[in-house]
Design an enzyme around this catalytic site. Structure first.
Site, PDB file in Angstrom:
ATOM      1  CB  SER A 131      25.647 -47.530 -26.698  1.00 42.33           C
ATOM      2  OG  SER A 131      26.399 -48.401 -25.896  1.00 42.33           O
ATOM      3  CG  ASP A 208      33.287 -45.747 -28.093  1.00 43.14           C
ATOM      4  OD1 ASP A 208      33.158 -46.294 -26.980  1.00 43.14           O
ATOM      5  OD2 ASP A 208      32.324 -45.525 -28.840  1.00 43.14           O
ATOM      6  CG  HIS A 232      30.234 -45.074 -25.563  1.00 40.44           C
ATOM      7  ND1 HIS A 232      30.114 -45.736 -26.766  1.00 40.44           N
ATOM      8  CD2 HIS A 232      29.166 -45.473 -24.810  1.00 40.44           C
ATOM      9  CE1 HIS A 232      29.041 -46.502 -26.748  1.00 40.44           C
ATOM     10  NE2 HIS A 232      28.435 -46.349 -25.573  1.00 40.44           N
TER      11      HIS A 232
END
Length: 251
Positions: A131, A208, A232
């Site tokens: 991320s 995601d 994610h």
């Protein structure tokens, strides 16, 4: 109905003898072929083993979490790396201030990598990020010249070109920097996105949900891996993807 003609014993013997000779020749050819195949397989195995020799699990790995994350995000990741041959003493998790400034966070990563190198005696480390950790890592490698200290960089759902999802937290500098089109994004994406001799790879997915667009993770010059469907946060416990990353770092 007419009677069935009977073969003479001599002719029948001749047929059986010819069959036996053919069977013997076929068996010899098959055995020879099998031997050749076995030799080829053995040779290929030897060559693969020789090619595998450079694979190294001695490279220290520095894991870099994402926005609001922590070292605890890497429990599964470190477990997978240990299963792939790494010692716990070569696995490290860098923590930073998610609400501060990613320039400062990248500078902190630079210091952390130097500490890891000094502790392990290694000339380079590998970095695995997730991320917003992609922004921290990319700034370190590109703007601060950290690529000389990094053998491999693996970016998992990295916000490498920003994410519009950051619009929900723009009161923080880190989120402003993570928004597409920011000056921070421009710094790490202009020109060569994968500088130096570092090997780069990314893993991203249409499922995601946080990195928008999901293709933001891709880096020009990297090996970009499109995962069929992973969320994610789900990436952090995806042992299949993490195993791929461990093998990538070992290459």
């Amino acid at each position: 109905m007419g009677s069935t003609p009977r073969r003479s014993p001599r002719r029948l013997f001749g047929v059986l003898a010819a069959t036996a000779v053919a069977f013997t020749l076929f068996s010899s050819a098959t055995t020879a072929g099998a031997a050749d195949t076995a030799a080829t397989v053995a040779r290929a195995g030897t060559e693969q083993a020789a090619a595998a020799q450079p694979l190294s699990t001695s490279t220290p790995v520095v894991f870099v979490h994402g926005y609001t994350g922590s070292a605890s995000n890497w429990v599964t990741g470190m477990s997978v790396f240990r299963a792939n041959g790494w010692s716990s003493s070569n696995l490290f998790a860098y923590e930073y201030n998610s609400y501060g400034n990613n320039v400062t966070n990248a500078q902190g990563l630079a210091s952390y990598v130097n500490t890891v190198k000094a502790r392990t005696g290694a000339s380079k480390v590998a970095i695995v990020n997730h991320s917003m950790g992609g922004l921290v890592s990319q700034y370190y490698l590109k703007v601060l010249g950290g690529n000389t200290n990094v053998s491999h960089l693996a970016s998992i759902a990295g916000a490498n070109h920003g994410t519009t999802y950051a619009g929900a937290c723009l009161i923080y500098t880190t989120c402003q920097q993570m928004y597409p089109g920011s000056s921070f994004i421009s710094q790490i994406t202009s020109g060569d996105e994968t500088p130096g001799s570092t090997r780069y790879a990314t893993w991203y997915s249409a499922c995601d949900g946080i990195i928008l667009p999901y293709t933001s993770t891709r880096l020009d010059g990297a090996t970009n891996n499109n995962v069929l469907c992973q969320t994610h946060i789900g990436f952090l416990t995806d042992s299949a993807v993490l195993g791929q990353i461990a093998r990538f770092v070992a290459s």
